[in-house]
Design a protein around this motif. Structure first.
Motif, PDB file in Angstrom:
ATOM      1  N   PRO A  96      -5.337  -5.964  -4.524  1.00  0.00           N
ATOM      2  CA  PRO A  96      -5.585  -5.322  -5.783  1.00  0.00           C
ATOM      3  C   PRO A  96      -4.358  -4.927  -6.489  1.00  0.00           C
ATOM      4  CG  PRO A  96      -7.192  -4.414  -4.457  1.00  0.00           C
ATOM      5  CD  PRO A  96      -6.106  -5.181  -3.452  1.00  0.00           C
ATOM      6  N   VAL A  97      -4.052  -5.462  -7.974  1.00  0.00           N
ATOM      7  CA  VAL A  97      -3.012  -5.218  -8.432  1.00  0.00           C
ATOM      8  C   VAL A  97      -3.064  -4.267  -9.650  1.00  0.00           C
ATOM      9  CG1 VAL A  97      -0.956  -6.207  -9.502  1.00  0.00           C
ATOM     10  CG2 VAL A  97      -1.685  -7.316  -7.577  1.00  0.00           C
ATOM     11  N   ILE A  98      -2.362  -3.308  -9.913  1.00  0.00           N
ATOM     12  CA  ILE A  98      -2.661  -2.217 -11.028  1.00  0.00           C
ATOM     13  C   ILE A  98      -1.421  -2.247 -11.780  1.00  0.00           C
ATOM     14  CG2 ILE A  98      -3.207   0.255 -11.671  1.00  0.00           C
ATOM     15  CD1 ILE A  98      -4.636   0.284  -8.714  1.00  0.00           C
ATOM     16  N   ALA A  99      -1.227  -2.585 -12.961  1.00  0.00           N
ATOM     17  CA  ALA A  99      -0.047  -2.274 -13.985  1.00  0.00           C
ATOM     18  C   ALA A  99      -0.030  -0.864 -14.252  1.00  0.00           C
ATOM     19  CB  ALA A  99      -0.132  -3.185 -14.956  1.00  0.00           C
ATOM     20  N   ALA A 100       1.120  -0.268 -14.317  1.00  0.00           N
ATOM     21  CA  ALA A 100       1.011   1.235 -14.813  1.00  0.00           C
ATOM     22  C   ALA A 100       2.057   0.905 -16.049  1.00  0.00           C
ATOM     23  CB  ALA A 100       1.827   2.095 -13.832  1.00  0.00           C
ATOM     24  N   VAL A 101       1.473   1.218 -17.055  1.00  0.00           N
ATOM     25  CA  VAL A 101       2.045   0.627 -18.488  1.00  0.00           C
ATOM     26  C   VAL A 101       2.591   1.954 -19.219  1.00  0.00           C
ATOM     27  CG1 VAL A 101       1.785  -0.406 -20.681  1.00  0.00           C
ATOM     28  CG2 VAL A 101       0.656  -1.412 -18.507  1.00  0.00           C
ATOM     29  N   THR A 102       3.761   2.227 -19.053  1.00  0.00           N
ATOM     30  CA  THR A 102       4.407   3.154 -20.203  1.00  0.00           C
ATOM     31  C   THR A 102       5.129   2.617 -21.225  1.00  0.00           C
ATOM     32  OG1 THR A 102       6.378   3.180 -18.748  1.00  0.00           O
ATOM     33  CG2 THR A 102       4.765   4.987 -18.178  1.00  0.00           C
ATOM     34  N   LEU A 112       2.938  -9.832 -18.321  1.00  0.00           N
ATOM     35  CA  LEU A 112       3.062  -9.417 -16.892  1.00  0.00           C
ATOM     36  C   LEU A 112       1.879  -8.629 -16.658  1.00  0.00           C
ATOM     37  CD1 LEU A 112       4.606  -9.485 -14.324  1.00  0.00           C
ATOM     38  CD2 LEU A 112       6.127  -7.641 -15.284  1.00  0.00           C
ATOM     39  N   ALA A 113       1.688  -7.761 -17.465  1.00  0.00           N
ATOM     40  CA  ALA A 113       0.494  -6.711 -17.276  1.00  0.00           C
ATOM     41  C   ALA A 113      -0.878  -7.460 -17.147  1.00  0.00           C
ATOM     42  CB  ALA A 113       0.445  -5.604 -18.458  1.00  0.00           C
ATOM     43  N   LEU A 114      -0.901  -8.605 -17.923  1.00  0.00           N
ATOM     44  CA  LEU A 114      -2.156  -9.416 -17.698  1.00  0.00           C
ATOM     45  C   LEU A 114      -2.309 -10.103 -16.433  1.00  0.00           C
ATOM     46  CD1 LEU A 114      -2.139 -11.158 -21.363  1.00  0.00           C
ATOM     47  CD2 LEU A 114      -3.671  -9.316 -20.553  1.00  0.00           C
ATOM     48  N   CYS A 115      -1.424 -10.039 -15.519  1.00  0.00           N
ATOM     49  CA  CYS A 115      -1.327 -10.841 -14.342  1.00  0.00           C
ATOM     50  C   CYS A 115      -1.948  -9.885 -13.393  1.00  0.00           C
ATOM     51  CB  CYS A 115       0.022 -11.101 -13.905  1.00  0.00           C
ATOM     52  SG  CYS A 115       0.551 -12.675 -14.782  1.00  0.00           S
ATOM     53  N   ALA A 116      -2.018  -8.490 -13.864  1.00  0.00           N
ATOM     54  CA  ALA A 116      -2.701  -7.488 -12.802  1.00  0.00           C
ATOM     55  C   ALA A 116      -4.000  -7.530 -12.867  1.00  0.00           C
ATOM     56  CB  ALA A 116      -2.288  -6.003 -13.133  1.00  0.00           C
ATOM     57  N   PHE A 118      -5.834  -4.713 -12.899  1.00  0.00           N
ATOM     58  CA  PHE A 118      -6.339  -3.501 -13.679  1.00  0.00           C
ATOM     59  C   PHE A 118      -4.857  -3.035 -14.635  1.00  0.00           C
ATOM     60  CE2 PHE A 118      -8.463  -3.353  -9.622  1.00  0.00           C
ATOM     61  CZ  PHE A 118      -9.933  -3.615 -10.003  1.00  0.00           C
ATOM     62  N   ARG A 119      -5.170  -2.293 -15.560  1.00  0.00           N
ATOM     63  CA  ARG A 119      -4.116  -1.720 -16.230  1.00  0.00           C
ATOM     64  C   ARG A 119      -4.519  -0.415 -16.632  1.00  0.00           C
ATOM     65  NH1 ARG A 119      -4.489  -6.739 -16.439  1.00  0.00           N
ATOM     66  NH2 ARG A 119      -6.692  -6.615 -17.035  1.00  0.00           N
ATOM     67  N   VAL A 120      -3.468   0.592 -16.167  1.00  0.00           N
ATOM     68  CA  VAL A 120      -3.462   2.122 -16.566  1.00  0.00           C
ATOM     69  C   VAL A 120      -2.395   2.305 -17.588  1.00  0.00           C
ATOM     70  CG1 VAL A 120      -3.151   4.496 -15.919  1.00  0.00           C
ATOM     71  CG2 VAL A 120      -4.352   2.666 -14.450  1.00  0.00           C
ATOM     72  N   VAL A 185       1.003   8.295 -15.671  1.00  0.00           N
ATOM     73  CA  VAL A 185       0.544   6.986 -15.721  1.00  0.00           C
ATOM     74  C   VAL A 185       0.787   6.413 -14.075  1.00  0.00           C
ATOM     75  CG1 VAL A 185       1.268   4.771 -16.364  1.00  0.00           C
ATOM     76  CG2 VAL A 185       0.913   6.511 -18.089  1.00  0.00           C
ATOM     77  N   TYR A 186       1.840   6.726 -13.560  1.00  0.00           N
ATOM     78  CA  TYR A 186       2.262   6.064 -12.224  1.00  0.00           C
ATOM     79  C   TYR A 186       1.540   6.854 -11.117  1.00  0.00           C
ATOM     80  CZ  TYR A 186       5.146   4.431  -8.270  1.00  0.00           C
ATOM     81  OH  TYR A 186       5.516   3.982  -7.133  1.00  0.00           O
ATOM     82  N   THR A 187       1.240   8.106 -11.296  1.00  0.00           N
ATOM     83  CA  THR A 187       0.503   8.845 -10.260  1.00  0.00           C
ATOM     84  C   THR A 187      -0.902   8.321 -10.398  1.00  0.00           C
ATOM     85  OG1 THR A 187       1.734  11.003 -10.625  1.00  0.00           O
ATOM     86  CG2 THR A 187      -0.448  11.074  -9.755  1.00  0.00           C
ATOM     87  N   ALA A 188      -1.487   7.937 -11.758  1.00  0.00           N
ATOM     88  CA  ALA A 188      -2.906   7.514 -11.745  1.00  0.00           C
ATOM     89  C   ALA A 188      -2.902   6.125 -10.823  1.00  0.00           C
ATOM     90  CB  ALA A 188      -3.233   7.550 -12.946  1.00  0.00           C
ATOM     91  N   ALA A 189      -1.951   5.353 -11.284  1.00  0.00           N
ATOM     92  CA  ALA A 189      -1.958   3.862 -10.536  1.00  0.00           C
ATOM     93  C   ALA A 189      -2.016   3.986  -9.271  1.00  0.00           C
ATOM     94  CB  ALA A 189      -0.753   3.112 -11.322  1.00  0.00           C
ATOM     95  N   LEU A 190      -0.995   4.864  -8.653  1.00  0.00           N
ATOM     96  CA  LEU A 190      -1.002   4.783  -7.122  1.00  0.00           C
ATOM     97  C   LEU A 190      -2.488   5.434  -6.560  1.00  0.00           C
ATOM     98  CD1 LEU A 190       2.502   6.767  -6.868  1.00  0.00           C
ATOM     99  CD2 LEU A 190       2.028   4.453  -6.286  1.00  0.00           C
ATOM    100  N   GLU A 191      -2.756   6.434  -7.364  1.00  0.00           N
ATOM    101  CA  GLU A 191      -4.124   7.133  -6.834  1.00  0.00           C
ATOM    102  C   GLU A 191      -5.107   5.799  -6.913  1.00  0.00           C
ATOM    103  OE1 GLU A 191      -4.917  10.381  -9.178  1.00  0.00           O
ATOM    104  OE2 GLU A 191      -3.512  11.820  -8.314  1.00  0.00           O
ATOM    105  N   TRP A 192      -5.176   5.273  -7.885  1.00  0.00           N
ATOM    106  CA  TRP A 192      -6.182   4.112  -8.061  1.00  0.00           C
ATOM    107  C   TRP A 192      -5.929   3.029  -6.733  1.00  0.00           C
ATOM    108  CZ3 TRP A 192      -7.349   1.504 -13.020  1.00  0.00           C
ATOM    109  CH2 TRP A 192      -8.924   0.755 -12.942  1.00  0.00           C
TER     110      TRP A 192
END
Length: 257
Positions: A96-102, A112-116, A118-120, A185-192
């Protein structure tokens, strides 16, 4: 040592961190480093999930236009395959790959985000494919991955206009999956990502491959892909562990084998 992309590991989650100030423009070197990082985390059995992150300020503003402006057709005919291959390496991570978008995820950054998986996105994030404003089109998967994600009409709207899409609209159209305050954003991605830790990694890889490979074929072929992945998992220790734990009403401890 990579200069613009590094891999940071905490527990069973790896972060592929873009770091090319000020806007994480993705030049050739950064593209290659992204691919190398993707292959490294894919091959590491101790990594169960991956986060793509560009830092607090910006995800990635796109492929470096300063490099492209002097390129001829012959130059780009050769480089475009390398460009796509570098991004596809991220899409092929079997975890599983999650893009953390800021901030901005534009052009190559959006691709690049589309390659993930999920996107947060942060509340002030903006995404888009503005290549048309340069007299070109997306070349790192935008014309293919974007319509598969949000549908052809919405994708054409973004690609034809080149407009920047705010996070709330991106959520509504399915371009991102969650919107959170910018600072989270980053915390949410890490938690996911952490929700996949300790999971059956072989089954997760099989599920990802079945969905991704089945999406572009007819239903009968897709069902055959699923059948083969499904039956193959019965040769794994994790399948026996999971089903035995279910019958015994206990918590499974997967080994990744």
């Amino acid at each position: 040592m990579a200069e613009f992309v590094r891999v940071e590991v905490a527990g069973q989650t790896a972060t592929i961190r873009l770091d090319r100030p000020k806007m994480n423009a993705l030049n050739r070197q950064a593209q290659h480093e992204i691919a190398e990082a993707a292959r490294a985390v894919d091959a590491d059995p101790d990594i169960h999930a991956v986060v793509l992150y560009g830092g607090e300020r910006v995800f990635a503003a796109g492929v470096d236009v300063k490099e492209m402006v002097t390129m001829s057709y012959a130059d780009m005919a050769l480089h475009s395959r390398t460009l796509q291959d570098c991004f596809t390496a991220v899409a092929h991570i079997g975890k599983p790959v999650i893009a953390a978008v800021t901030g901005y995820a534009l052009g190559g950054g959006c691709e690049l985000a589309l390659c993930a998986d999920f996107r947060v996105a942060g509340e002030s994030a903006k995404l888009g494919q503005p290549e048309i404003q340069l007299g070109i089109i997306p070349g790192a998967g935008g014309t293919q991955r974007l319509p598969r994600l949000i549908g052809p009409a919405r994708a054409k709207d973004l690609i034809f206009s080149g407009r920047h899409v705010p996070a709330a609209e991106a959520l509504a159209m399915g371009l991102v999956d969650r919107v959170v305050p910018d600072a989270e954003v980053y915390t949410a991605a890490l938690e996911w990502a952490a929700t996949f830790a300790g999971g059956p990694t072989v089954a997760l890889r099989a599920a990802k491959q079945a969905v991704d490979r089945g999406f572009d074929v007819d239903l009968d072929t897709g069902l055959e892909i699923e059948r083969l992945q499904f039956s193959g998992l019965f040769a794994t220790e994790d399948a026996r562990t999971g089903m035995t734990a279910f019958t015994e009403k206990s918590r499974p401890k997967f080994s990744g084998r």
